[in-house]
Design a protein around this motif. Structure first.
Motif, short mmCIF file in Angstrom:
data_model
loop_
_atom_site.label_atom_id
_atom_site.label_comp_id
_atom_site.label_asym_id
_atom_site.label_seq_id
_atom_site.Cartn_x
_atom_site.Cartn_y
_atom_site.Cartn_z
N ALA A 169 0.83 -1.21 0.00
CA ALA A 169 0.00 0.00 0.00
C ALA A 169 0.86 1.25 0.00
CB ALA A 169 -0.93 -0.01 1.21
N GLU A 170 1.92 1.25 0.79
CA GLU A 170 2.78 2.44 0.88
C GLU A 170 3.55 2.65 -0.42
OE1 GLU A 170 4.66 5.82 2.54
OE2 GLU A 170 2.77 4.77 2.84
N ILE A 171 4.06 1.59 -1.00
CA ILE A 171 4.82 1.72 -2.25
C ILE A 171 3.92 2.20 -3.39
CG2 ILE A 171 6.11 0.44 -4.02
CD1 ILE A 171 7.15 -1.37 -1.75
N LEU A 172 2.68 1.70 -3.44
CA LEU A 172 1.74 2.08 -4.50
C LEU A 172 0.97 3.37 -4.19
CD1 LEU A 172 0.14 -1.38 -5.43
CD2 LEU A 172 2.12 -0.26 -6.47
N LEU A 176 -4.75 2.64 3.12
CA LEU A 176 -4.96 1.37 3.82
C LEU A 176 -6.44 1.02 3.94
CD1 LEU A 176 -2.41 1.17 6.78
CD2 LEU A 176 -2.29 0.14 4.52
N GLY A 177 -7.29 2.04 4.03
CA GLY A 177 -8.73 1.78 4.13
C GLY A 177 -9.24 0.98 2.94
N ILE A 243 -9.60 3.16 10.79
CA ILE A 243 -9.04 3.43 9.46
C ILE A 243 -10.15 3.52 8.42
CG2 ILE A 243 -7.61 2.47 7.61
CD1 ILE A 243 -5.82 1.26 9.85
N LEU A 244 -11.14 2.63 8.52
CA LEU A 244 -12.25 2.63 7.57
C LEU A 244 -13.11 3.88 7.71
CD1 LEU A 244 -13.34 -1.12 7.63
CD2 LEU A 244 -12.21 0.10 5.78
N ILE A 245 -13.31 4.36 8.95
CA ILE A 245 -14.07 5.60 9.17
C ILE A 245 -13.36 6.77 8.50
CG2 ILE A 245 -14.77 7.28 10.93
CD1 ILE A 245 -15.32 4.86 12.78
#
Length: 454
Positions: A169-172, A176-177, A243-245
């Motif tokens: 996720a960080e590289i792309l 994260l959500g 994170i989703l919120i």
């Protein structure tokens, strides 16, 4: 020679160099990725000091995020381990599902427990429960072990804050959500098919008894209450919810449903940032699974130290993946790779999956496969103006590719063989097949989602 073709050849040779270093010469993955990055930079004509600067930038950019997330996640998982939380989760899920659906309960247990706990640790913690169930029922050990492993393998590969998907996720630059949302949507069907469905089939074909050296004592009633179960479930799910919120609030702002200048909105985004979400969950765990369970402050400090040791290895490998990505961007090799694939009309999701598959099969490590594939794909999608959901789907495709065909060059293969006390052939028939089912099913679901919704 055409510059694009030259850079494409250099990139391909860097992957070959990486594989030779890791497999043939047994050089550590961190050093191998560093050397492969230097090879691309020097061969593409980057000035020496510019190469050094790019290496430093690539490492620093990704570690600024990864170190905190993986470190907090490791401590949270360790607290769940030492407090007996994983066993409590399994006990109540099995009780709730009933004896006939125990395999489904174990799959769900593995799926939830592996969110904060590394797969190998979680499996070692819960394997005594698998032995006990097989001994009591007379069923093949595979009837219970395969669903547990399937749930753990899916979460370990697809759902943050486990290290692999966090690194991807960080590289792309994928939130994260969205990785969590698609990880669950794609992962659950994979876990069901590779777990209860495949486990029910293979356990009828191969009978594996409980290892003869395992001794059973009289069963003791669990001292954990239902409230303990709810507390543990809450602690595991809490950071994901936060994170989703935050992701949902960002989406509402982007679509115009909410005004960005809103205190509650800013608060939700702050609390839902992975740093804060995991810090909150870790503090809650320290109190309820630490102090309230009778552990002293010194013991909790020791647990944290032990948790960070394996996390450190993952962090430096991920950092090396960040270096590789940065060199591909700065040297122009990533752009050249993109031009070649675009010329042959290969979709980025397919490309990402295939790269991860090739690297995983050849060198064995899922983490190395994920960070290397993400590093190669990232420069390609930089200028494609992709949406956050699309980036996350590419991340899940990479995770799926990194699951395929776990065999003798993967430490997970030997872990399963040892604890189930089965032969290499039987491990290939069970664990390797299970991982391949997850990989192919996950990729097909990702493709379907990308075609229908994006």
């Amino acid at each position: 020679m055409d510059q694009t073709l030259y850079l494409f050849i250099i990139t391909s040779l860097s992957i070959l160099l990486l594989l030779v270093l890791v497999m043939k010469l047994k050089v550590h993955a961190f050093i191998s990725l560093l050397l492969a990055s230097c090879f691309v930079g020097l061969a593409s004509g980057m000035p020496f000091m510019e190469l050094i600067g790019s290496l430093q930038k690539g490492m620093g950019d990704i570690l600024g995020f990864i170190t905190i997330v993986v470190g907090l996640g490791a401590i949270l998982g360790k607290l769940l381990e030492v407090s007996g939380g994983a066993q409590t989760m399994a006990h109540f899920l099995i009780k709730g599902f009933g004896e006939k659906r125990t395999s489904w309960a174990l799959m769900l247990t593995g799926f939830i427990v592996s969110i904060p706990v590394f797969l190998d640790v979680g499996f070692i913690i819960l394997i005594p429960l698998v032995y006990a169930l097989a001994n009591k029922s007379g069923n093949s050990l595979l009837h219970y072990a395969v669903p547990l492993l399937a749930g753990m393998a899916v979460t370990h590969a697809f759902i943050p804050p486990t290290p692999g998907p966090v690194a991807v996720a960080e590289i792309l630059n994928a939130p994260l959500g969205w990785m969590i949302i698609f990880g669950v949507i794609v992962g659950l069907p994979c876990a069901i098919l590779a777990g209860p469905v495949f486990g029910g089939y293979i356990s009828k074909k191969i009978f594996v008894p409980v290892p003869s050296h395992i001794e059973f004592k009289d069963e003791a009633t669990s001292s954990a209450s239902r409230n303990d179960f709810y507390l543990i479930a809450f602690i595991i799910i809490l950071p994901l919810l936060l994170i989703l919120i935050a992701t949902t609030s960002n989406l509402l702002v982007e679509t115009g449903y909410l005004n960005g200048d809103n205190y509650l909105l800013e608060l939700a985004q702050f609390l839902g940032h992975p740093f804060i979400a995991l810090t909150i969950a870790t503090l809650v765990a320290l109190y309820f699974l630490g102090y309230r369970k009778g552990f002293k402050a010194k013991q909790l400090l020791e647990f944290s130290d032990k948790a960070l040791a394996p996390a450190g290895l993952i962090i430096v490998i991920t950092g090396a993946g960040g270096m590789f990505k940065e060199i591909l961007v700065q040297s122009g090799a990533g752009e050249a790779l993109a031009e070649v694939f675009i010329a042959y009309n290969v979709a980025p999701i397919v490309m990402a999956y295939l790269i991860a598959v090739i690297i995983r099969i050849i060198q064995g490590s899922a983490t190395v496969a994920m960070v290397t594939a993400a590093g190669m794909i990232s420069p390609i999608i930089i200028d494609m103006n992709m949406s956050d959901p699309h980036k996350a789907l590419i991340g899940i495709a990479i995770a799926a590719g990194a699951c395929i065909l776990s065999h003798v060059n993967d430490s997970g293969f030997w872990l399963v063989k040892k604890y189930l006390d089965i032969s290499e052939k039987e491990t290939l028939q069970t664990w390797t097949t299970l991982e391949t089912i997850i990989s192919i099913t996950g990729f097909l679901i990702v493709l379907g989602i990308s075609v229908i919704f994006l």
